[in-house]
Design a protein around this motif. Structure first.
Motif, PDB file in Angstrom:
ATOM      1  N   ASN A  42       0.794  -1.224   0.000  1.00 51.01           N
ATOM      2  CA  ASN A  42       0.000   0.000   0.000  1.00 51.01           C
ATOM      3  C   ASN A  42       0.827   1.277   0.000  1.00 51.01           C
ATOM      4  N   PHE A  82      -2.061   4.983  -3.787  1.00 49.87           N
ATOM      5  CA  PHE A  82      -3.046   4.147  -3.104  1.00 49.87           C
ATOM      6  C   PHE A  82      -4.319   4.023  -3.927  1.00 49.87           C
ATOM      7  N   LYS A  83      -4.695   2.774  -4.216  1.00 53.57           N
ATOM      8  CA  LYS A  83      -5.893   2.475  -5.025  1.00 53.57           C
ATOM      9  C   LYS A  83      -5.907   3.276  -6.324  1.00 53.57           C
ATOM     10  N   GLY A 127      -1.403   6.290   0.733  1.00 53.67           N
ATOM     11  CA  GLY A 127      -0.626   5.070   0.854  1.00 53.67           C
ATOM     12  C   GLY A 127       0.200   5.075   2.130  1.00 53.67           C
ATOM     13  N   SER A 145      -2.097   4.654   5.149  1.00 53.06           N
ATOM     14  CA  SER A 145      -2.499   3.265   5.312  1.00 53.06           C
ATOM     15  C   SER A 145      -1.430   2.484   6.079  1.00 53.06           C
TER      16      SER A 145
END
Length: 540
Positions: free
Chosen positions: A83, A240-241, A252, A255
């Protein structure tokens, strides 16, 4: 008040009478034994390193909790690397490490001065509010009692790495017998087992760090000198994502920060051992002072090396609940080494046993501490001739049977909801420790007392406590921040992560209302009863 009226050793002899000056009842031990100081310096050192690493939080797709060395470092880092990338991984662990150090410095100052049953829970009632002790105590008991069955389930999952033909109920039963046996053999047996379990972890992580350096410098079978390659490609930070720009990279990192916080939970268990530690005035500070170097070597150096040898975009990161899902094992396989996954999995299994044992120990002592201050039924203060609070231990053991819920899919889902809550409850305990130290220092100042009376103190206080309190609150508030992203809403996840917060305050204010407690004024704080006062005098 001028001289020490009661020493911490009073806890050992079980001579406490009706009430303490902070208004909290003190219940006498029914059998006249009380807890016994049988944990030695080497036990304290290893407990502060490796005790309480609930590996099941990663293994069962829960939040990952872990001691200073645990499966948070062995397994939880896989998801964090994926992540946040190597840069986000390192930065996140650096920040949480600093918060953890602040908590441990606070804890060391408190329980060295007052090594009483219930540790930080009892002291929060003396220096903040008895209602806080009630909320913290039951919150802490729940945190570890629900982790015990999760840990037993985790051990069964780890054994599946070698054998999937036998029903997990058999493995859970065997692990439960081992964990319960360790605890009923007494405090010394617990300390010895944790010493050797933690030693295995230390050897494993030191070996992995050295092997990681060898791999990075081209000494592995593939002869590939990696250097900082993975910091450049795929990069130091991850989007992130797939969220673009600085926002994606920050998320990120955040997380990683949240996951890292849960990986450090359990270090504070040292405070719960204070009433059973031989010479706590010397042994607890020794363990606390070692926190810096252990975190620096085992966690910071560990995640730095890991970021050098494992790419953050490897598709195998975190896909399995055994050693195969570990970033360390993935890096080892990429280098051409084939023999280590089973060895790492065996270490994880001993971690699960260690965690289960410490879960049971901590939950039973939390319940015993609550009973000693009249915040739980007095029957839980009963101890045997070995100083084991056997009634508290039996109750905590019975709840360990919940591990069998994890065998069937439907009951496992419900159990996971309850187990996920313990991650936030652990952070609430960190918050309570930091707040108690801040109030403790305020009381010293208000009563004109010098910190020279403390057997152990830190020049970083109370600033370290404020630093830890700030980060702990942020982590609690943003525990499940990802559900607020577009398309990320998940009702069960939101409820399990945030329900503990209002429930904690419900217990706090409910107890205040029923019992009529008040926040203890700094000028009325008790710095004498059971205290280990340096020089033997608190007031000049």
């Amino acid at each position: 008040m001028s001289d020490i009226e009661k020493k911490g050793s009073s806890e050992e002899s079980g001579q406490e009478k009706a009430t303490a000056s902070d208004g909290m009842a003190l219940v006498a031990n029914k059998e006249g034994e009380g807890l016994q100081r049988k944990l030695k310096n080497r036990h304290a050192q290893m407990i502060s390193i490796g005790v309480a690493d609930p590996s099941s939080y990663e293994l069962a797709n829960f939040k990952c909790k872990g001691g200073v060395i645990g499966t948070g470092l062995f397994l939880g880092t896989a998801t964090s690397l994926q992540n946040g990338g190597p840069g986000g991984l390192l930065l996140g662990y650096l920040i949480v490490s600093s918060a953890c150090v602040g908590v441990m410095l606070s804890l060391g100052e408190l329980v060295t001065f007052l090594p009483v049953a219930g540790g930080q829970v009892t002291l929060s009632g003396r220096f903040v509010d008895p209602a806080l002790a009630f909320a913290m105590g039951w919150n802490y008991w729940y945190s570890w009692i629900v982790t015990l069955p999760a840990e037993l389930s985790a051990a069964a999952v780890l054994i599946n790495f070698w054998n999937k033909s036998i029903n997990n109920a058999a493995w859970i039963t065997i692990c439960l017998v081992v964990v319960v046996g360790i605890n009923f053999l007494g405090t010394r047996a617990f300390g010895e087992c944790e010493f050797w379990f933690a030693s295995i972890k230390v050897i494993t992580i030191v070996g992995l760090i050295i092997l990681g350096l060898v791999i990075d410098l081209g000494g592995a079978p593939d002869k590939d000198r990696r250097g900082f390659r993975y910091w450049h490609n795929p990069g130091a930070f991850v989007q992130f994502k797939d969220i673009a720009g600085a926002k994606g990279r920050f998320l990120g990192f955040w997380s990683v920060l949240i996951n890292a916080a849960y990986a450090f939970l359990g270090t504070e268990i040292l405070g719960m051992t204070a009433a059973e530690m031989t010479n706590p005035t010397k042994n607890i500070p020794r363990a606390i002072r070692g926190v810096y170097i252990r975190i620096l070597i085992f966690y910071i150096l560990g995640v730095f090396i890991l970021g050098l040898i494992c790419p953050s975009n490897n598709p195998d990161l975190g896909i399995e609940s055994t050693a195969n899902g570990s970033a360390w094992v993935i890096a080892i396989k990429l280098s051409g080494i084939k023999a280590l996954p089973s060895i790492v999995n065996a270490c994880l299994l001993t971690s699960a046993w260690s965690a289960g044992s410490s879960d049971l120990y901590t939950s039973s002592r939390a319940l015993y501490g609550l009973a000693k201050t009249g915040q739980a039924p007095a029957i839980f203060t009963r101890t045997n001739k070995y100083g084991t609070p056997w009634v508290s231990l039996i109750v905590s053991t019975l709840l360990g049977l919940l591990a069998y819920m994890g065998i069937t899919e439907g009951s496992n889902k419900v159990f996971n909801w309850f187990a996920n809550m313990s991650a936030v409850t652990g952070m609430l305990n960190w918050m309570g420790i930091s707040l108690t130290l801040i109030r403790f220092r305020s009381g010293l100042k208000a009563q004109g007392l010098s910190t020279d009376i403390l057997p152990y103190k830190s020049s970083l206080q109370p600033y370290a406590a404020w630093w830890s309190l700030m980060w702990t609150i942020l982590i609690i508030l943003f525990a499940d921040w990802s559900v607020f992203l577009k398309g990320g809403w998940d009702v069960p996840s939101f409820v399990t992560n945030y329900f503990p917060l209002p429930f904690f305050f419900l217990m706090y204010f409910g107890y205040k209302f029923v019992m009529g407690t008040k926040v203890v004024p700094p000028s009325e704080m008790d710095f004498v009863t059971f205290a280990n006062i340096k020089g033997g005098t608190a007031y000049s």
